[in-house]
Motif scaffolding. Structure first.
Motif, PDB file in Angstrom:
ATOM      1  N   ILE A  52       0.846  -1.196   0.000  1.00 10.23           N
ATOM      2  CA  ILE A  52       0.000   0.000   0.000  1.00 10.23           C
ATOM      3  C   ILE A  52       0.877   1.239   0.000  1.00 10.23           C
ATOM      4  O   ILE A  52       1.617   1.496   0.951  1.00 10.23           O
ATOM      5  N   GLY A  53       0.816   2.013  -1.056  1.00 13.12           N
ATOM      6  CA  GLY A  53       1.558   3.264  -1.126  1.00 13.12           C
ATOM      7  C   GLY A  53       0.858   4.320  -0.299  1.00 13.12           C
ATOM      8  O   GLY A  53      -0.333   4.595  -0.499  1.00 13.12           O
ATOM      9  N   LEU A  54       1.576   4.910   0.653  1.00 14.66           N
ATOM     10  CA  LEU A  54       0.991   5.926   1.528  1.00 14.66           C
ATOM     11  C   LEU A  54       1.531   7.300   1.143  1.00 14.66           C
ATOM     12  O   LEU A  54       2.723   7.486   0.948  1.00 14.66           O
ATOM     13  N   GLY A  55       0.647   8.265   1.072  1.00 17.38           N
ATOM     14  CA  GLY A  55       1.047   9.627   0.745  1.00 17.38           C
ATOM     15  C   GLY A  55      -0.095  10.362   0.074  1.00 17.38           C
ATOM     16  O   GLY A  55      -0.942   9.760  -0.594  1.00 17.38           O
ATOM     17  N   GLY A  56      -0.140  11.685   0.267  1.00 19.01           N
ATOM     18  CA  GLY A  56      -1.165  12.492  -0.373  1.00 19.01           C
ATOM     19  C   GLY A  56      -2.547  12.306   0.209  1.00 19.01           C
ATOM     20  O   GLY A  56      -3.556  12.597  -0.452  1.00 19.01           O
ATOM     21  N   ALA A  83      -5.561 -12.918   7.299  1.00 23.55           N
ATOM     22  CA  ALA A  83      -4.765 -14.099   7.627  1.00 23.55           C
ATOM     23  C   ALA A  83      -4.093 -14.664   6.376  1.00 23.55           C
ATOM     24  O   ALA A  83      -4.740 -14.853   5.342  1.00 23.55           O
ATOM     25  N   GLY A  84      -2.799 -14.895   6.453  1.00 27.69           N
ATOM     26  CA  GLY A  84      -2.066 -15.450   5.322  1.00 27.69           C
ATOM     27  C   GLY A  84      -1.659 -14.437   4.278  1.00 27.69           C
ATOM     28  O   GLY A  84      -1.084 -14.798   3.243  1.00 27.69           O
ATOM     29  N   VAL A  85      -1.950 -13.157   4.524  1.00 27.05           N
ATOM     30  CA  VAL A  85      -1.617 -12.093   3.571  1.00 27.05           C
ATOM     31  C   VAL A  85      -0.541 -11.200   4.176  1.00 27.05           C
ATOM     32  O   VAL A  85      -0.668 -10.737   5.313  1.00 27.05           O
ATOM     33  N   GLU A  86       0.516 -10.965   3.421  1.00 28.75           N
ATOM     34  CA  GLU A  86       1.568 -10.046   3.857  1.00 28.75           C
ATOM     35  C   GLU A  86       1.152  -8.628   3.490  1.00 28.75           C
ATOM     36  O   GLU A  86       0.903  -8.323   2.326  1.00 28.75           O
ATOM     37  N   LEU A  87       1.067  -7.762   4.483  1.00 30.40           N
ATOM     38  CA  LEU A  87       0.629  -6.379   4.281  1.00 30.40           C
ATOM     39  C   LEU A  87       1.827  -5.453   4.479  1.00 30.40           C
ATOM     40  O   LEU A  87       2.488  -5.498   5.513  1.00 30.40           O
ATOM     41  N   VAL A  88       2.094  -4.614   3.481  1.00 29.66           N
ATOM     42  CA  VAL A  88       3.258  -3.731   3.521  1.00 29.66           C
ATOM     43  C   VAL A  88       2.824  -2.291   3.292  1.00 29.66           C
ATOM     44  O   VAL A  88       2.112  -1.989   2.325  1.00 29.66           O
ATOM     45  N   ALA A  89       3.246  -1.403   4.177  1.00 32.77           N
ATOM     46  CA  ALA A  89       3.005   0.034   4.006  1.00 32.77           C
ATOM     47  C   ALA A  89       4.248   0.652   3.406  1.00 32.77           C
ATOM     48  O   ALA A  89       5.322   0.620   4.002  1.00 32.77           O
ATOM     49  N   ALA A  90       4.137   1.203   2.208  1.00 32.45           N
ATOM     50  CA  ALA A  90       5.270   1.834   1.538  1.00 32.45           C
ATOM     51  C   ALA A  90       5.208   3.337   1.783  1.00 32.45           C
ATOM     52  O   ALA A  90       4.362   4.034   1.227  1.00 32.45           O
ATOM     53  N   SER A  91       6.104   3.826   2.637  1.00 25.92           N
ATOM     54  CA  SER A  91       6.082   5.243   2.997  1.00 25.92           C
ATOM     55  C   SER A  91       7.443   5.679   3.512  1.00 25.92           C
ATOM     56  O   SER A  91       8.120   4.942   4.230  1.00 25.92           O
ATOM     57  N   ASP A  92       7.841   6.897   3.156  1.00 25.43           N
ATOM     58  CA  ASP A  92       9.091   7.447   3.666  1.00 25.43           C
ATOM     59  C   ASP A  92       8.862   8.278   4.925  1.00 25.43           C
ATOM     60  O   ASP A  92       9.818   8.793   5.501  1.00 25.43           O
TER      61      ASP A  92
END
Length: 374
Positions: A136-140, A187-196
């Motif tokens: 998930i791209g975070l920003g704006g 469950a079973g899902v890798e969740l990634v927050a993409a943010s600087d």
């Protein structure tokens, strides 16, 4: 000679894809024999999906989700194998908030009711499409609800019932929160927050105090009330991750992701790894980057400095082009940028805004005369 063109968007005028194409066009006018490779970049904010799709291909899934104020808005999930990429701004972006007469400043108080519910709907759509990893791209963002709306869309519940879907105004009245249904959905899902952004959720360096004003939380009282509402929610949902790096990203959306077992990755690094940027840099003779305004914020983990860092590691020169350059040569070189060129200085402010692609191509054509071997 191989030229790698890896800019961010020129906010308000050109997408990263358009900027890369304009630079490539201008450079080729001066050196038509150069091998100009374009790799548009992003750090998780607006343009995240477009940039990744341009480099990775994949399947774009059209989805209609709930916008920050409840209206339906179009969005997309990019699916590449078992990985899905989501741009949170498509569901809860600042662009969806009504503005003052200037067309830019959000109307005060509106974001107090804005929700990230649509982000949760995007995540659910990605999982339903078979994704086992969701980035998930975070920003704006135009929201400041600590990801409560996103969690509600994934099955979390609260008392009162609608407290999690009404922005910080609703969170101020939260009595209890049950996040477990959302964890089960993931469950079973890798969740990634993409943010600087590495700010915590609460306090002086938190989501509200640092980023709230640009969303319409004007004045100490408004910020205090919003931060207190997020504190109430965190106390009910789980305070432990509120202090983690990135919890305050995108109005606390980072907190919501961390709360259900997700993790944070630097946005630029996530995109760079996905598109294979390190290898592309290493096989280039000159690296070109850029963005709309090259200023002090650019020196804090944004795309130009990220690209320059990779170029430095590979012993390749990196130059930048920007709408405006507001940092000195010494600071630029300290961050790995050999030289920076400003559109407003070279072609003028009026021309730069009226014809941004043409202006950027003209600057690239001129710059190539210095950096090309011809």
């Amino acid at each position: 000679m191989r030229i790698l063109v890896a800019p961010d968007k020129f906010a308000g005028t050109l997408s990263a894809v358009e900027a890369a194409d304009a630079i490539a066009e201008g450079w080729s006018r001066t050196d038509p024999e150069a091998d100009v490779v374009t790799v548009p970049m992003a750090d998780g904010g607006p343009g995240f999906i477009e940039v990744l799709h341009a480099s990775l291909g994949g399947e774009l899934l059209a989805v209609t989700v709930r916008g920050p104020l409840g209206d339906p808005v179009p969005a997309a999930v990019l699916k590449v194998g078992e990985t899905a990429y989501i741009e949170s701004a498509q569901a809860c972006g600042l662009v969806f908030l009504p503005t003052e007469a200037d067309g830019r400043t959000p109307r005060p108080g509106v974001a107090a009711q804005a929700s990230t519910y649509g982000v949760g709907e995007l995540i659910a759509a990605a999982i339903d499409a078979g994704a086992r990893r969701v980035v998930i791209g975070l920003g704006g963002s135009g929201t400041n609800d600590a990801g409560a709306g996103m969690l509600a869309a994934l099955g979390a519940s609260s008392e009162p019932v609608k407290a999690m879907t009404s922005g910080p105004e609703g969170l101020a009245h939260v009595a209890s929160v049950d996040v477990e249904p959302a964890r089960e959905r993931l469950a079973g899902v890798e969740l990634v927050a993409a943010s600087d952004v590495d700010n915590p959720l609460l306090g002086l360096r938190g989501a509200t105090n640092v980023f709230g004003e640009q969303k319409g939380f004007v004045g100490d009282d408004a910020k205090l009330a919003a931060d207190a509402a997020l504190t109430t929610f965190a106390e009910a949902a789980g305070r432990k991750v509120a202090d983690a790096k990135g919890a305050g990203a995108a109005g606390g959306l980072g907190y919501g992701i961390l709360l259900v077992g997700g993790r944070r990755e630097p946005g630029f690094a996530t995109v760079a790894a996905a598109v294979g940027l390190p290898d592309l840099v290493a096989t280039s003779d000159v690296v070109v980057t850029g963005e709309g305004k090259l200023d002090w914020q650019s020196m804090n983990g944004k795309v130009p400095v990220g690209v320059a860092g990779l170029a430095g590691s590979a012993l390749r020169p990196c130059i930048a082009m920007a709408g405006a350059v507001q940092v000195g040569n010494r600071e630029l070189r300290a961050n790995g940028i050999e030289a920076a060129y400003s559109l407003v200085d070279i072609v003028g402010t009026e021309e730069s805004f009226a014809h941004p692609a043409r202006s950027l191509a003209a600057v690239a054509e001129r710059v190539a005369k210095t950096w090309s071997r011809r």
